[in-house]
Design a protein around this motif. Structure first.
Motif, mmCIF file in Angstrom:
data_model
loop_
_atom_site.group_PDB
_atom_site.id
_atom_site.type_symbol
_atom_site.label_atom_id
_atom_site.label_comp_id
_atom_site.label_asym_id
_atom_site.label_seq_id
_atom_site.Cartn_x
_atom_site.Cartn_y
_atom_site.Cartn_z
ATOM 1 N N ILE A 149 0.838 -1.197 0.000
ATOM 2 C CA ILE A 149 0.000 0.000 0.000
ATOM 3 C C ILE A 149 0.875 1.248 0.000
ATOM 4 N N ASP A 150 0.293 2.328 -0.500
ATOM 5 C CA ASP A 150 1.045 3.571 -0.678
ATOM 6 C C ASP A 150 0.901 4.459 0.552
ATOM 7 N N THR A 151 1.588 4.084 1.635
ATOM 8 C CA THR A 151 1.587 4.869 2.865
ATOM 9 C C THR A 151 2.762 4.420 3.712
ATOM 10 N N THR A 152 2.868 4.947 4.917
ATOM 11 C CA THR A 152 3.911 4.541 5.865
ATOM 12 C C THR A 152 3.251 4.198 7.192
ATOM 13 N N LEU A 153 3.979 3.481 8.042
ATOM 14 C CA LEU A 153 3.434 3.177 9.359
ATOM 15 C C LEU A 153 3.240 4.455 10.167
ATOM 16 N N GLU A 154 4.078 5.456 9.915
ATOM 17 C CA GLU A 154 3.939 6.726 10.626
ATOM 18 C C GLU A 154 2.612 7.397 10.252
ATOM 19 N N ALA A 155 2.265 7.370 8.975
ATOM 20 C CA ALA A 155 1.001 7.966 8.533
ATOM 21 C C ALA A 155 -0.198 7.216 9.120
ATOM 22 N N LEU A 156 -0.061 5.910 9.264
ATOM 23 C CA LEU A 156 -1.154 5.106 9.800
ATOM 24 C C LEU A 156 -1.499 5.487 11.233
ATOM 25 N N GLU A 157 -0.545 6.064 11.931
ATOM 26 C CA GLU A 157 -0.768 6.465 13.318
ATOM 27 C C GLU A 157 -1.964 7.407 13.449
ATOM 28 N N GLU A 158 -2.165 8.262 12.436
ATOM 29 C CA GLU A 158 -3.270 9.212 12.464
ATOM 30 C C GLU A 158 -4.539 8.638 11.838
ATOM 31 N N GLU A 159 -4.433 7.475 11.198
ATOM 32 C CA GLU A 159 -5.551 6.953 10.404
ATOM 33 C C GLU A 159 -6.250 5.750 11.027
ATOM 34 N N LEU A 160 -5.554 5.040 11.921
ATOM 35 C CA LEU A 160 -6.118 3.819 12.490
ATOM 36 C C LEU A 160 -6.756 4.084 13.851
#
Length: 251
Positions: A183-194
């Motif tokens: 997927i086109d994202t990072t684990l850091e970005a997921l912090e705000e999304e999950l």
């Protein structure tokens, strides 16, 4: 005041060290990677001030703060300005773009010294403030993710995702039907999304879905090993410094 430099370009680190020496700042040590920094912070008293590059040889320096709780003040030193907003969400004093100017460095250090009495008077961690201001129940989190499969986009509900993980500089999701998708994202970005009630970042490499946990086993060095319903590509280990928070999250 004691300080450390985290910078993967050693000539740049040495130059900054000399500049700080001219400002009578003692640099305790110089670190050059995310992993080296995590290990150092795990075993040493944290400094008053960190001069921190953002893009290190093995990842973004924000990963250090995901692994270790650090209350030192930070002056960011980087060639990139796109991370400024995230930087200021941390305990940062200033954000200096390379090549670092002597006057700008001096101003940043003065700003830190001016803020020091206030910081000593009120020791409040940013994450605590964020928890007070933002109720997780009021946040709207992502319910779906997409992955490109050939010429098509495939849609995945978060309920069908067992975990997210990073590998070879890519980020993947693993589904309940035992498949992996880039997927086109990072684990850091997921912090705000999950949704933090459903997903927990157990290490630098993994986010796990609480509904996908099949078993939890004691592991070496006070860590935990997680068995998921289907994922068996590699061991899923809760980092030692996250075990306490992970146990709290489970409850």
């Amino acid at each position: 005041m004691n300080a450390i430099i985290i910078e993967d370009e050693k000539p740049a680190a040495r130059r900054l060290n000399r500049m700080l020496g001219d400002l009578n700042i003692n640099v305790h040590t110089m670190l050059h990677s995310v992993q080296e920094s995590i290990e150092w912070f795990s075993n040493n008293e944290h400094p008053d001030l960190i001069f921190l590059d953002i893009q290190l040889s093995d990842g973004l320096s924000f990963e250090i703060f995901d692994a270790i709780t650090i209350k030192s003040s930070i002056i960011f030193t980087t060639a990139y300005d796109e991370y400024a907003l995230k930087a200021f969400k941390l305990n940062s004093v200033d954000y200096l773009l390379k090549p670092i100017d002597d006057d700008e460095l001096g101003t940043a250090v003065k700003q830190y010294k001016d803020l020091l009495p206030k910081r000593q008077q009120i020791q409040v961690d940013f994450e605590d403030i964020k928890k007070l201001l933002i109720n997780p129940m009021d946040r709207v989190y992502k319910k779906r993710f997409t992955a490109k499969v050939g010429q098509h986009l495939k849609i995945f509900s978060v309920e069908d995702i067992e975990c997210f993980y990073s590998e070879n500089k890519g980020t993947y999701l693993h589904t309940t039907d035992n498949r992996n998708y880039l997927i086109d994202t990072t684990l850091e970005a997921l912090e705000e999304e999950l949704n933090p009630q459903q997903f927990f970042r157990i290490s630098r490499k993994f986010y796990v879905n609480i509904n996908a946990i099949k078993d939890i086993i004691s592991y070496t060095n006070s860590r935990l090993q997680i068995k998921l319903n289907h994922f068996n590509e590699q061991e899923v280990i809760v980092a030692r410094e996250r075990v306490k928070d992970f146990k709290t999250w489970l409850e």
